[in-house]
Motif scaffolding. Structure first.
Motif, PDB file in Angstrom:
ATOM      1  N   ALA A 201      -3.084 -10.098   2.185  1.00 13.56           N
ATOM      2  CA  ALA A 201      -2.565  -9.042   1.311  1.00 13.56           C
ATOM      3  C   ALA A 201      -1.788  -9.628   0.134  1.00 13.56           C
ATOM      4  O   ALA A 201      -1.880  -9.150  -1.001  1.00 13.56           O
ATOM      5  CB  ALA A 201      -1.695  -8.088   2.119  1.00 13.56           C
ATOM      6  N   ALA A 206      -1.056  -7.644  -3.551  1.00 16.65           N
ATOM      7  CA  ALA A 206      -0.316  -6.468  -3.087  1.00 16.65           C
ATOM      8  C   ALA A 206       1.177  -6.666  -3.306  1.00 16.65           C
ATOM      9  O   ALA A 206       1.715  -7.758  -3.098  1.00 16.65           O
ATOM     10  CB  ALA A 206      -0.610  -6.220  -1.608  1.00 16.65           C
ATOM     11  N   ARG A 210       4.143  -2.273  -1.022  1.00 17.25           N
ATOM     12  CA  ARG A 210       2.894  -1.905  -0.354  1.00 17.25           C
ATOM     13  C   ARG A 210       2.750  -2.639   0.981  1.00 17.25           C
ATOM     14  O   ARG A 210       2.326  -2.055   1.974  1.00 17.25           O
ATOM     15  CB  ARG A 210       1.703  -2.215  -1.259  1.00 17.25           C
ATOM     16  N   ILE A 211       3.090  -3.896   1.011  1.00 18.28           N
ATOM     17  CA  ILE A 211       2.985  -4.666   2.258  1.00 18.28           C
ATOM     18  C   ILE A 211       3.934  -4.100   3.305  1.00 18.28           C
ATOM     19  O   ILE A 211       3.569  -3.950   4.477  1.00 18.28           O
ATOM     20  CB  ILE A 211       3.287  -6.149   1.984  1.00 18.28           C
ATOM     21  N   VAL A 213       5.299  -0.997   3.474  1.00 15.20           N
ATOM     22  CA  VAL A 213       5.003   0.379   3.873  1.00 15.20           C
ATOM     23  C   VAL A 213       3.688   0.477   4.635  1.00 15.20           C
ATOM     24  O   VAL A 213       3.601   1.169   5.663  1.00 15.20           O
ATOM     25  CB  VAL A 213       4.984   1.301   2.630  1.00 15.20           C
ATOM     26  N   HIS A 214       2.665  -0.220   4.171  1.00 18.79           N
ATOM     27  CA  HIS A 214       1.321  -0.041   4.725  1.00 18.79           C
ATOM     28  C   HIS A 214       1.005  -0.990   5.876  1.00 18.79           C
ATOM     29  O   HIS A 214       0.099  -0.703   6.669  1.00 18.79           O
ATOM     30  CB  HIS A 214       0.278  -0.204   3.625  1.00 18.79           C
ATOM     31  N   TYR A 215       1.694  -2.111   5.982  1.00 22.52           N
ATOM     32  CA  TYR A 215       1.343  -3.098   6.997  1.00 22.52           C
ATOM     33  C   TYR A 215       2.458  -3.341   8.014  1.00 22.52           C
ATOM     34  O   TYR A 215       2.223  -3.334   9.221  1.00 22.52           O
ATOM     35  CB  TYR A 215       0.959  -4.428   6.335  1.00 22.52           C
ATOM     36  N   PRO A 218       4.270   0.331   9.979  1.00 24.95           N
ATOM     37  CA  PRO A 218       3.562   0.932  11.126  1.00 24.95           C
ATOM     38  C   PRO A 218       3.609   0.082  12.391  1.00 24.95           C
ATOM     39  O   PRO A 218       3.644   0.625  13.500  1.00 24.95           O
ATOM     40  CB  PRO A 218       2.118   1.062  10.607  1.00 24.95           C
TER      41      PRO A 218
END
Length: 313
Positions: A201, A206, A210-211, A213-215, A218
């Motif tokens: 990423a 990225a 973004r890293i 929040v999205h990776y 979660p």
């Protein structure tokens, strides 16, 4: 005579409704949740106790028609009877109604605290683990300072300084409970940062946001949710302790901890004034403990790995 096109009736007809895949996905998720719920006795027991308790508290006006704050000195300190199932207190108020409505106050404190504890801990832990350096050192030293105080003592001290009230009680509980979540999230982020998809990423350009929040978020949220379920029983105890010392929700609003405190002077002659609020706290704590243990046993990856590593006969 009408012309009918030559259609093979044996072939499946494609359904063009765009809502169908979403409906199938919802049904599958409900089916998976039901399977998980029924496969673990601890999870099922805790969920059932919690649902029954929440429904009873939500339907307090239908279960008991008595006003929880209306005083009737002519009926003071009456034992449990057909008219008053849980008896009356020292001011003649119906104890069943007060227990049910007092559950609302306790659950509100627990709900607001739960909605803030995990996000605060995740934010601190993820930022510390992701950026490292000075940010990591600063955030972890602040976390260590809060770790130096027992949770209940810190919550009581903050409530005493800030004063009584719902908001102050929630704030005191959140401030005293977030450090373990930060430590756990930081440790997980340090492990996640070494994985290949994070490196990929970054190479793809990225951004840090973004890293995270999205990776990263979660992957850290599930363990924080399980920890929160295990901590809810302790949060109820702290909330009841604040109410017992007069630092929680103030009278005349009923609250379980304050009701126990009011009945301690009558414990030898009117045991029901303190007994039923105490049993309610015990029941809710047991429900959250069973729920947390069930979630941990169900979603613990170490348990799954150990089961796969067992030799087959």
């Amino acid at each position: 005579m009408t012309y009918e096109p030559d259609i093979d009736r044996t072939e499946p007809v494609a359904i063009s409704d765009p809502a169908l895949p979403r409906l199938i996905s919802v049904r599958q998720r409900v089916k998976n949740a039901y399977k998980i719920l029924t496969s673990n006795s601890l999870l099922l027991s805790g969920t059932l106790i919690l649902l029954v308790t929440v429904l009873a508290v939500a339907c307090a006006g239908w279960i008991s028609h008595a006003n929880p704050i209306l005083q009737s000195l002519s009926h003071r300190v009456e034992p449990p009877s057909a008219e008053h199932w849980f008896g009356t207190d020292q001011l003649g108020r119906d104890m069943l109604s007060r227990v049910l409505y007092g559950g609302r106050a306790t659950l509100i404190i627990v709900l607001f605290s739960a909605l803030a504890i995990a996000p605060v801990g995740l934010l601190v832990g993820i930022l510390a683990g992701y950026y490292g350096g000075v940010i990591d050192t600063l955030f972890m030293r602040i976390t260590d300072i809060f770790f130096a105080f027992p949770r209940l003592v810190l919550a009581l001290a903050l409530s005493a300084v800030l004063g009584a009230g719902l908001f102050n009680a929630v704030f005191a509980i959140v401030i005293s409970a977030w450090p373990p979540y930060a430590r756990q999230a930081r440790a997980e982020v340090l492990t996640i940062m070494e994985m290949d998809f994070i490196k990929a990423a970054r190479l793809s350009g990225a951004s840090d946001m973004r890293i995270i929040v999205h990776y990263i978020l979660p992957l850290c949220a599930s363990s924080a949710f399980i920890r929160l379920a295990l901590d809810l029983s302790g949060i109820i105890i702290i909330a009841a302790g604040l109410g017992f010392l007069g630092l929680g929700i103030q009278p005349p609003t009923p609250e379980w901890g304050a009701m126990i405190s009011e009945g301690r002077e009558y414990i030898s002659t009117a045991w029901w004034i303190s007994l039923f609020p105490g049993l309610s706290i015990l029941l809710m704590s047991a429900a959250f403990t069973l729920l947390g243990d069930g979630l941990r046993d169900t979603f613990d990856p170490k348990k799954e790995l150990s089961q796969h590593d067992q030799p087959t006969t």
